[in-house]
Design a protein around this motif. Sequence first.
Motif, mmCIF file in Angstrom:
data_model
loop_
_atom_site.group_PDB
_atom_site.id
_atom_site.type_symbol
_atom_site.label_atom_id
_atom_site.label_comp_id
_atom_site.label_asym_id
_atom_site.label_seq_id
_atom_site.Cartn_x
_atom_site.Cartn_y
_atom_site.Cartn_z
ATOM 1 N N ASP A 88 0.835 -1.192 0.000
ATOM 2 C CA ASP A 88 0.000 0.000 0.000
ATOM 3 C C ASP A 88 0.885 1.264 0.000
ATOM 4 N N ASP A 89 0.394 2.300 -0.666
ATOM 5 C CA ASP A 89 1.127 3.570 -0.771
ATOM 6 C C ASP A 89 1.518 4.140 0.598
ATOM 7 N N GLN A 90 0.688 3.862 1.597
ATOM 8 C CA GLN A 90 0.971 4.397 2.940
ATOM 9 C C GLN A 90 2.355 3.966 3.438
ATOM 10 N N PHE A 91 2.794 2.753 3.013
ATOM 11 C CA PHE A 91 4.071 2.222 3.510
ATOM 12 C C PHE A 91 5.209 2.372 2.506
ATOM 13 N N SER A 92 4.922 2.979 1.376
ATOM 14 C CA SER A 92 5.896 3.091 0.296
ATOM 15 C C SER A 92 7.222 3.690 0.770
ATOM 16 N N GLY A 93 8.298 2.957 0.548
ATOM 17 C CA GLY A 93 9.634 3.424 0.914
ATOM 18 C C GLY A 93 9.924 3.416 2.399
ATOM 19 N N ARG A 94 9.021 2.852 3.200
ATOM 20 C CA ARG A 94 9.217 2.884 4.660
ATOM 21 C C ARG A 94 9.368 1.502 5.284
ATOM 22 N N VAL A 95 9.311 0.438 4.452
ATOM 23 C CA VAL A 95 9.367 -0.916 5.017
ATOM 24 C C VAL A 95 10.558 -1.673 4.441
ATOM 25 N N GLN A 96 11.350 -2.254 5.319
ATOM 26 C CA GLN A 96 12.469 -3.099 4.882
ATOM 27 C C GLN A 96 12.400 -4.409 5.638
ATOM 28 N N ILE A 97 12.687 -5.506 4.915
ATOM 29 C CA ILE A 97 12.697 -6.800 5.583
ATOM 30 C C ILE A 97 14.136 -7.250 5.763
ATOM 31 N N ASP A 98 14.386 -7.933 6.855
ATOM 32 C CA ASP A 98 15.698 -8.483 7.133
ATOM 33 C C ASP A 98 15.770 -9.845 6.441
ATOM 34 N N LYS A 99 16.378 -9.887 5.258
ATOM 35 C CA LYS A 99 16.380 -11.119 4.446
ATOM 36 C C LYS A 99 17.219 -12.239 5.064
ATOM 37 N N ASP A 100 18.265 -11.839 5.806
ATOM 38 C CA ASP A 100 19.153 -12.852 6.380
ATOM 39 C C ASP A 100 18.456 -13.757 7.384
ATOM 40 N N VAL A 101 17.494 -13.201 8.114
ATOM 41 C CA VAL A 101 16.842 -14.010 9.149
ATOM 42 C C VAL A 101 15.564 -14.658 8.635
ATOM 43 N N LEU A 102 15.124 -14.273 7.428
ATOM 44 C CA LEU A 102 13.888 -14.833 6.876
ATOM 45 C C LEU A 102 13.998 -16.340 6.714
ATOM 46 N N ARG A 103 15.166 -16.805 6.238
ATOM 47 C CA ARG A 103 15.317 -18.249 6.051
ATOM 48 C C ARG A 103 15.394 -19.012 7.370
ATOM 49 N N GLU A 104 15.615 -18.276 8.467
ATOM 50 C CA GLU A 104 15.580 -18.921 9.792
ATOM 51 C C GLU A 104 14.172 -18.871 10.380
ATOM 52 N N GLY A 105 13.217 -18.391 9.584
ATOM 53 C CA GLY A 105 11.846 -18.351 10.066
ATOM 54 C C GLY A 105 11.516 -17.103 10.859
ATOM 55 N N ARG A 106 12.245 -16.021 10.642
ATOM 56 C CA ARG A 106 11.952 -14.756 11.330
ATOM 57 C C ARG A 106 11.594 -13.702 10.300
ATOM 58 N N ILE A 107 10.387 -13.157 10.447
ATOM 59 C CA ILE A 107 9.955 -12.057 9.589
ATOM 60 C C ILE A 107 10.182 -10.792 10.401
ATOM 61 N N ARG A 108 11.259 -10.081 10.070
ATOM 62 C CA ARG A 108 11.567 -8.834 10.787
ATOM 63 C C ARG A 108 11.320 -7.687 9.831
ATOM 64 N N LEU A 109 10.277 -6.922 10.092
ATOM 65 C CA LEU A 109 9.913 -5.810 9.217
ATOM 66 C C LEU A 109 10.245 -4.492 9.915
ATOM 67 N N HIS A 110 11.175 -3.750 9.311
ATOM 68 C CA HIS A 110 11.560 -2.448 9.851
ATOM 69 C C HIS A 110 10.658 -1.395 9.200
ATOM 70 N N VAL A 111 9.908 -0.698 10.012
ATOM 71 C CA VAL A 111 9.048 0.370 9.485
ATOM 72 C C VAL A 111 9.620 1.686 9.994
ATOM 73 N N SER A 112 9.969 2.575 9.070
ATOM 74 C CA SER A 112 10.588 3.837 9.486
ATOM 75 C C SER A 112 9.610 5.007 9.385
ATOM 76 N N ARG A 113 9.982 6.096 10.031
ATOM 77 C CA ARG A 113 9.188 7.338 10.026
ATOM 78 C C ARG A 113 7.708 7.069 10.282
#
Length: 149
Positions: A88-113
């Motif tokens: 959604d546009d509301q989150f555009s450019g503000r969400v990053q996922i930690d890809k390194d831990v995704l394969r370990e079964g961790r969804i870490r979503l960094h939401v900024s501002r």
Amino acid sequence: IYEPENICILCLILSFLSVSSAATFVVNVTQSRYEAEENQNITLEWTFTTRTQGSYRELFIYCSLLAPHKELVLYRVHEGVEIPESQDDQFSGRVQIDKDVLREGRIRLHVSRLRTEDSGLYRCEVKTGDGFGSAECRLNVSGEFLLRF
Ligand SMILES: *[C@@H]1O[C@H](CO)[C@@H](O)[C@H](O)[C@H]1NC(C)=O
Ligand SMILES: *[C@@H]1O[C@H](CO)[C@@H](O)[C@H](O)[C@H]1NC(C)=O
Ligand SMILES: *[C@@H]1O[C@H](CO)[C@@H](O)[C@H](O)[C@H]1NC(C)=O
């Protein structure tokens, strides 16, 4: 329009379908409530069961904010491929996922501002070859003006 009743009927059907794997496949939140202030950054985190051997041939992730009368997509993976267009546009450019831990079964979503309208219930649904599950956490973003007065 997001109707809680409709979603829950879907949840029920899905949980009946995956009842055999429900015992082994789990999605959890590491924290059920987050408090933050406007313009801060936050990391929302979910965990899901991974295999000790082999890798997934299929991985589906659907994370969204369930706001009143609408559902805003935060992050989506379809058959192992990220679908940024779904966001959604509301989150555009503000969400990053930690890809390194995704394969370990961790969804870490960094939401900024963070914005006050980011407040609400966040749900991640995960489907792999081993099953389906979902978990929710609540985020409360308070306006900066609350601190000053
Ligand atoms: C989910 O939470 C349960 C209960 O705290 C725990 O036993 C399990 O290991 C967790 N699983 C994952 C994948 O986080
Ligand atoms: C918040 O995240 C943005 C973008 O990732 C970064 O530029 C900024 O330094 C972060 N702010 C804090 C307080 O960590
Ligand atoms: C959100 O945080 C504000 C400020 O701390 C508080 O006044 C309010 O009650 C909280 N809302 C919810 C739903 O917890």
